[in-house]
Motif scaffolding. Structure first.
Motif, PDB file in Angstrom:
ATOM      1  N   TRP A 334      15.419 -37.628 -57.452  1.00  0.00           N
ATOM      2  CA  TRP A 334      16.371 -38.319 -57.824  1.00  0.00           C
ATOM      3  C   TRP A 334      17.104 -39.818 -57.899  1.00  0.00           C
ATOM      4  O   TRP A 334      17.183 -41.249 -58.411  1.00  0.00           O
ATOM      5  CB  TRP A 334      17.928 -37.560 -58.123  1.00  0.00           C
ATOM      6  CG  TRP A 334      19.347 -37.675 -59.275  1.00  0.00           C
ATOM      7  CD1 TRP A 334      19.304 -38.211 -59.844  1.00  0.00           C
ATOM      8  CD2 TRP A 334      20.105 -38.247 -58.302  1.00  0.00           C
ATOM      9  NE1 TRP A 334      20.786 -38.524 -60.507  1.00  0.00           N
ATOM     10  CE2 TRP A 334      21.116 -38.567 -59.154  1.00  0.00           C
ATOM     11  CE3 TRP A 334      20.590 -37.755 -56.784  1.00  0.00           C
ATOM     12  CZ2 TRP A 334      22.599 -39.399 -59.093  1.00  0.00           C
ATOM     13  CZ3 TRP A 334      21.875 -38.495 -56.600  1.00  0.00           C
ATOM     14  CH2 TRP A 334      22.549 -38.484 -57.448  1.00  0.00           C
ATOM     15  N   LEU A 337      14.875 -42.622 -58.792  1.00  0.00           N
ATOM     16  CA  LEU A 337      14.896 -43.407 -59.706  1.00  0.00           C
ATOM     17  C   LEU A 337      16.391 -44.201 -59.838  1.00  0.00           C
ATOM     18  O   LEU A 337      16.621 -44.725 -60.547  1.00  0.00           O
ATOM     19  CB  LEU A 337      14.550 -42.335 -60.169  1.00  0.00           C
ATOM     20  CG  LEU A 337      13.489 -41.461 -60.970  1.00  0.00           C
ATOM     21  CD1 LEU A 337      13.147 -39.839 -61.175  1.00  0.00           C
ATOM     22  CD2 LEU A 337      12.279 -42.013 -60.968  1.00  0.00           C
ATOM     23  N   PRO A 340      16.519 -47.869 -57.433  1.00  0.00           N
ATOM     24  CA  PRO A 340      15.031 -48.545 -56.996  1.00  0.00           C
ATOM     25  C   PRO A 340      14.962 -49.002 -55.335  1.00  0.00           C
ATOM     26  O   PRO A 340      15.838 -49.511 -54.802  1.00  0.00           O
ATOM     27  CB  PRO A 340      14.532 -49.786 -58.401  1.00  0.00           C
ATOM     28  CG  PRO A 340      15.441 -49.734 -59.507  1.00  0.00           C
ATOM     29  CD  PRO A 340      17.227 -48.446 -58.581  1.00  0.00           C
TER      30      PRO A 340
END
Length: 345
Positions: A334, A337, A340
């Motif tokens: 998580w 994502l 980045p």
């Protein structure tokens, strides 16, 4: 599972989670100030518990000799630095005094007190006095010269420090496990729950330390200086804040938190020389939940880890460690994502 069993498991999970919360906060603190993912945080837990255990047996703990050895190495580094840079003898002598004074005094007091069977509270204070200086000394010897290195290099150093501390723990404490006496032996009943005095002490001590840390960072000039170093190291230097001093203070606080955690958890489980790794790793999982940045999220993550461990041990005791450490995978996914990766500057 009925409500009584669930209540017992929840109490056990929250008790362990309170200790993991302290370790998670220490991990976040160290990383925020120095960018060091401090894997050996759990070793301070083991050193604290085992030092108190040896005091209980009337022996001089190996922590004394380890502390003196680290202080001697740090003092040698100060002397070499003074000679190399041709510093005034008075300045070198003052630096040597600052390096050696506390370790030598604490060690002499421990050697005197060990065979005298002092009260448990006094022995606990002596333990904190012995283990807390390890933080600053380890930072000076292992990390200070690499303060501007990449996070990966600092992580590799942490792995090396971890293995060194585990090996030295075996040398100074032996392979035998110890379980310390409780600081409060009373028991209280609340329905189906049996709450021990040690559990109450764990909650009170954890809450008090968390509040103290919040007040330190919010209300003191030193705490604000540490926060400034965490936000912008270069800017903090330009404002006259020593990054080396901030690193030493952060590691000292981490050692104090680790030693206190060892004193709290010692009466609830048997501690071996290598037990700190698993305990510290659970605190690290909680710190990862917080992204190694947020203290409130670290606290919440630690309580979640404690509950997951407790209920996991009920449903699948053989896999409770697997369950806890596997929980980090979706969190990492998580966060990868959500945030980045960008190149480090």
């Amino acid at each position: 599972m009925d409500f009584s069993i669930a209540g017992i498991l929840a109490l056990d999970g929250l008790t362990n989670g309170a200790v993991y919360a302290l370790l998670a906060l220490a991990t976040v603190l160290v990383f925020a100030v120095t960018r060091v993912i401090f894997i050996p945080q759990g070793e301070f837990v083991a050193f604290g518990a085992l030092t108190l255990a040896l005091f209980q047996t009337g022996k001089v703990p190996g922590t004394v000799w380890f502390l003196l050895a680290l202080a001697a190495l740090a003092a040698t580094g100060d002397l070499v630095h003074g000679v190399r840079h041709r510093l005034p003898p008075r300045r070198v002598a003052l630096q040597l005094l600052r390096t050696l004074a506390w370790p030598v005094l604490a060690s002499l007091l421990a050697i005197w007190a060990a065979p005298r069977g002092l009260p448990l509270g006094v022995q606990a204070l002596l333990t904190l006095a012995l283990v807390t200086p390890f933080g600053s000394l380890i930072y000076r010897l292992a990390y200070e010269s690499l303060a501007d290195a990449s996070v990966l290099v600092l992580l590799i150093v942490s792995v090396g420090v971890h293995f060194a501390l585990v090996g030295l723990g075996l040398l100074f404490f032996g392979a035998e496990g110890y379980r310390n006496p409780s600081f409060w032996d009373s028991r209280f009943s609340a329905g189906a729950l049996a709450i021990t005095g040690q559990t109450i002490i764990i909650f009170i001590a954890s809450f008090a330390l968390i509040v103290s840390l919040w007040l330190f960072f919010e209300r003191t000039l030193t705490g604000k200086a540490l926060r400034a170093t965490a936000v912008n190291r270069a800017g903090a230097r330009l404002m006259g804040i020593s990054s080396s001093g901030a690193g030493r203070l952060a590691f000292t606080m981490a050692a104090l938190i680790g030693a206190l955690s060892g004193l709290l958890i010692g009466p609830t489980t048997t501690i071996f020389y290598d037990s700190g790794f698993l305990i510290g790793l659970k605190g690290f999982v909680a710190a990862v939940v917080a992204g190694l940045a947020s203290y409130p999220l670290a606290l919440a993550g630690a309580l979640g880890v404690g509950l997951l461990e407790s209920f996991g041990s009920f449903w699948a005791s053989s896999f409770k460690e697997v369950i806890v450490f596997s929980s980090i995978l979706p969190i990492l996914l998580w966060r990868s994502l959500r945030d980045p990766h960008s190149e480090e500057h």
